[in-house]
Design an enzyme around this catalytic site. Sequence first.
Site, PDB file in Angstrom:
ATOM      1  CB  THR A 126       2.199  -1.499 -11.281  1.00 62.46           C
ATOM      2  OG1 THR A 126       3.465  -2.145 -11.133  1.00 62.46           O
ATOM      3  CG2 THR A 126       1.723  -1.605 -12.704  1.00 62.46           C
ATOM      4  CG  ASP A 127       6.565  -0.995  -7.915  1.00 63.68           C
ATOM      5  OD1 ASP A 127       5.979  -2.007  -8.338  1.00 63.68           O
ATOM      6  OD2 ASP A 127       7.803  -0.866  -7.974  1.00 63.68           O
TER       7      ASP A 127
ATOM      8  CB  THR B  45       7.149  -1.528 -16.134  1.00 62.84           C
ATOM      9  OG1 THR B  45       7.877  -1.757 -14.944  1.00 62.84           O
ATOM     10  CG2 THR B  45       7.370  -2.674 -17.086  1.00 62.84           C
TER      11      THR B  45
ATOM     12  CG  ASP C 231      10.715   2.537 -10.251  1.00 59.27           C
ATOM     13  OD1 ASP C 231      11.120   1.547 -10.877  1.00 59.27           O
ATOM     14  OD2 ASP C 231       9.966   2.462  -9.253  1.00 59.27           O
ATOM     15  CB  SER C 232       5.512   4.398  -9.506  1.00 56.77           C
ATOM     16  OG  SER C 232       5.436   3.088  -9.016  1.00 56.77           O
ATOM     17  CB  SER C 233       9.971   3.140  -5.913  1.00 57.19           C
ATOM     18  OG  SER C 233       9.549   1.880  -6.348  1.00 57.19           O
TER      19      SER C 233
ATOM     20  CD  GLN D  81      -1.231  -5.941  10.902  1.00 53.86           C
ATOM     21  OE1 GLN D  81      -0.969  -7.136  10.771  1.00 53.86           O
ATOM     22  NE2 GLN D  81      -0.721  -5.203  11.857  1.00 53.86           N
ATOM     23  CB  CYS D  82      -7.822  -8.235   7.025  1.00 54.16           C
ATOM     24  SG  CYS D  82      -7.585  -9.198   8.491  1.00 54.16           S
TER      25      CYS D  82
HETATM   26  N1  ASP Z   1       8.987  -0.302 -10.563  1.00 50.38           N
HETATM   27  C1  ASP Z   1       8.021  -0.014 -11.584  1.00 50.38           C
HETATM   28  C2  ASP Z   1       7.258   1.227 -11.155  1.00 50.38           C
HETATM   29  O1  ASP Z   1       6.389   1.155 -10.329  1.00 50.38           O
HETATM   30  C3  ASP Z   1       7.100  -1.176 -11.774  1.00 50.38           C
HETATM   31  C4  ASP Z   1       6.000  -0.972 -12.751  1.00 50.38           C
HETATM   32  O2  ASP Z   1       5.869   0.009 -13.436  1.00 50.38           O
HETATM   33  O3  ASP Z   1       5.176  -1.863 -12.856  1.00 50.38           O
HETATM   34  O4  ASP Z   1       7.551   2.283 -11.631  1.00 50.38           O
END
Ligand code: ASP
Length: 342
Positions: A89-90, A13, A57-59, A276-277
């Site tokens: 961020t993902d 993002t 996209d970091s996914s 999982q906590c």
């Molecule tokens: N989907 C975006 C990513 O992780 C979200 C972000 O950057 O915050 O690439």
Amino acid sequence: MKKKILLIYTGGTIGMMHNPDNGALEPFEFNDIYSHLPMLKLLNADIEFKTLLPLIDSSDTNPAFWVRLATMIGENYKAYDGFVILHGTDTMSYTASALSFMLENLAKPVILTGSQLPLGAVRTDGRDNIVTAVEIAADECAGEPRIQEVCIYFDNSLFRGNRTYKANAEEFSAFASPNYHRLATVGVTIHYNDFFIHQSEKKPLRVHKELNDNIALLKLFPGISQNMVRSVLSIPGLRGVVMETFGAGNAPSDPEFLNLIKEASDRGIIILNVSQCKDGGGVKMGLYETSVGLDKSGVISGGDMTTEAAITKMMYLFGTELPDDEIKYWLQHTMCGEMTTK
Ligand code: ASP
């Protein structure tokens, strides 16, 4: 002398700007970074910019991406005083964790940052995140880099990267580090928590480029079927499983479930117990009867490691030539501050 900082853009993002003609989000021209963020000129840093293509996209992050990123840092290590990586961020916590294992003997700052709102948005959090990440990367103490490890800087906090997870998809404070103190908090001044910051031993950097993805993540839930557990444990080529258990490392005491686990560990599959906590504490095998069975079935404790650190640590360790008993030892002991061990 200004510090030389390499800013590596990978996607996410943060790199988006609204096209003034049609309003659509499109990648920002980072070569013009000083025209968009003129305050960067006021820092004690000469910033150079590289893009790791293709932007993602970091996914879409994966071990091959981590190898390319670690290679870029290795190739530029001598020429720069510090590195700031702009990343979605993902999966930023996975990348930070992976890099912490791959960059052995790191003695310079590698700081990942990103934003919840694109850099081109009026209320973007990206501007402050980039400016402060660069300021921290350029900071020194007694002639040495102030930070000598892989970190995430986000929303006024500097974290050890391999202790974090993405905790919030809405607020600017996207990351949490429940089991390790922040390395710095930023307000009017940058307050470093020196006691918690790693000091490197000043050995030559070693970039590890072999990662093995023959691993699985098994998250337990009440009612989990034998079929599902059996299917995961019989994946061809499987070397290790990160098993997310309840509370302090507990699992069903059902003998059939425990038999499946024991049978897999007898076949040489390494099963690492993490909790999982997410917001504090970790695995304490033997505290409850419901973890004694796991212990007897050959499961080992990941202590207070995050799932992100456990997965990337397994990928890293299975990529080495180490024998399984040493891999098991290192999964239970800290390598670069990712878990609390005495
Ligand atoms: N989907 C975006 C990513 O992780 C979200 C972000 O950057 O915050 O690439």
